[in-house]
Design a protein around this motif. Structure first.
Motif, PDB file in Angstrom:
ATOM      1  N   ARG A  21       0.830  -1.200   0.000  1.00  0.00           N
ATOM      2  CA  ARG A  21       0.000   0.000   0.000  1.00  0.00           C
ATOM      3  C   ARG A  21       0.872   1.262   0.000  1.00  0.00           C
ATOM      4  NH1 ARG A  21      -3.282  -1.666   3.520  1.00  0.00           N
ATOM      5  NH2 ARG A  21      -2.175  -0.929   5.372  1.00  0.00           N
ATOM      6  N   ASP A  24       2.583   1.706  -3.444  1.00  0.00           N
ATOM      7  CA  ASP A  24       1.706   2.234  -4.493  1.00  0.00           C
ATOM      8  C   ASP A  24       1.343   3.690  -4.246  1.00  0.00           C
ATOM      9  OD1 ASP A  24       1.783  -0.251  -5.680  1.00  0.00           O
ATOM     10  OD2 ASP A  24      -0.142  -0.915  -4.855  1.00  0.00           O
ATOM     11  N   GLN A  25       1.091   4.034  -2.979  1.00  0.00           N
ATOM     12  CA  GLN A  25       0.710   5.415  -2.673  1.00  0.00           C
ATOM     13  C   GLN A  25       1.838   6.392  -2.978  1.00  0.00           C
ATOM     14  OE1 GLN A  25      -0.421   5.082   1.454  1.00  0.00           O
ATOM     15  NE2 GLN A  25      -2.545   4.557   0.981  1.00  0.00           N
ATOM     16  N   ARG A  26       3.072   5.980  -2.733  1.00  0.00           N
ATOM     17  CA  ARG A  26       4.208   6.880  -2.912  1.00  0.00           C
ATOM     18  C   ARG A  26       4.751   6.915  -4.339  1.00  0.00           C
ATOM     19  NH1 ARG A  26       7.654   5.607   2.675  1.00  0.00           N
ATOM     20  NH2 ARG A  26       5.978   6.198   4.106  1.00  0.00           N
ATOM     21  N   HIS A  28       3.095   7.921  -6.896  1.00  0.00           N
ATOM     22  CA  HIS A  28       2.538   9.133  -7.520  1.00  0.00           C
ATOM     23  C   HIS A  28       2.179   8.885  -8.984  1.00  0.00           C
ATOM     24  CE1 HIS A  28       3.688  11.176  -3.880  1.00  0.00           C
ATOM     25  NE2 HIS A  28       4.960  10.957  -4.085  1.00  0.00           N
ATOM     26  N   TYR A  35       2.555   2.905 -12.453  1.00  0.00           N
ATOM     27  CA  TYR A  35       2.873   2.089 -11.282  1.00  0.00           C
ATOM     28  C   TYR A  35       4.051   1.169 -11.577  1.00  0.00           C
ATOM     29  CZ  TYR A  35      -1.363   3.704  -8.970  1.00  0.00           C
ATOM     30  OH  TYR A  35      -2.309   4.495  -8.364  1.00  0.00           O
TER      31      TYR A  35
END
Length: 245
Positions: A21, A24-26, A28, A35
């Protein structure tokens, strides 16, 4: 798939999910193709790492991890990460089984701490009994020139409860318990920085980051390094893995 990396996880699953998580969030990303390319091996049935380290009559976690490393090596990832601090007990055996670089999470965490907190004197370590017993973090921290505190038995009991009862057992982090542990390590034992030496503690940090204490979160650090390395791989850059620390 080419130019990807492999995540050896499942130890435990919630901690691995937290790493993915954060990853994926970092990243951007603005579209699917932004991704990163990676494979997650969520090997949840790997025997308990702490049980084996404390009692070698228990099933060893080395054979299943060796199997994972060898299987993934056939796919030729550019590098691997193992999302379990305690599993690094067998780091050298695992690295010797492949020519694919395996990022050493505890070493990476302590080297990052040395750069980020050069004036820190006493470092606290909170982790499983297995990680404490195998001295992986203890040796890294002392070799980096810091004094070390492991707290006391009461703190260890709280840490074990947070890891096993809350995160592994219920899939949640007890915010009050986590913050109380950090406060005690800082106030009672005089720790300038506290190392989260278990990925379940990294999960707690992700869920309850609203505190005033300086922590070194190995999982967060390796997520950032994974992103950096994966982007370099995608751009076709040559990587000297001996210099990433």
């Amino acid at each position: 798939m080419k130019d990807f990396f492999t995540v050896i996880g499942g130890m435990g699953t919630m901690a691995t999910e937290s790493y993915v998580r954060i990853l994926d969030q970092r990243t951007h990303a603005k579209k699917d193709q932004d991704y990163l390319d990676y494979i997650v091996v969520n090997h949840a049935t790997v025997p308990d790492r702490t049980e084996y380290i404390l009692d070698h009559s228990k099933p060893s976690f080395l054979p299943p991890l060796l199997e994972d490393i060898k299987q993934q090596s056939l796919l030729k990832p550019k590098f691997m990460v193992i999302i379990c601090n305690t599993a690094h007990y067998f780091y050298q055996e695992l690295q010797d089984a492949t020519d694919i670089p395996i990022i050493h999470m505890p070493h990476l965490a302590v080297m990052t701490m040395k750069k980020q907190y050069p004036k820190a004197k006493k470092v606290g370590l909170i982790a499983t009994k297995g990680t404490i017993a195998d001295h992986i973090y203890e040796d890294e921290i002392k070799n980096a020139g810091f004094d070390l505190s492991l707290g006391d038995q009461a703190i260890q009991d709280e840490v074990e409860s947070l890891i096993y009862d809350d995160v592994k057992g219920k899939g949640v982090a007890d915010k009050d318990k986590y913050h109380s542990i950090l406060k005690t390590m800082h106030d009672k034992f005089g720790c300038d920085v506290i190392v989260l030496g278990c990925t379940e503690l990294s999960f707690a940090q992700e869920q309850a980051p609203d505190h005033e204490y300086d922590v070194i979160d190995a999982q967060s650090i390796i997520a950032d390094v994974s992103i950096d390395l994966a982007k370099k791989v995608r751009n076709g850059e040559e990587i000297d893995f001996s210099k990433i620390y």
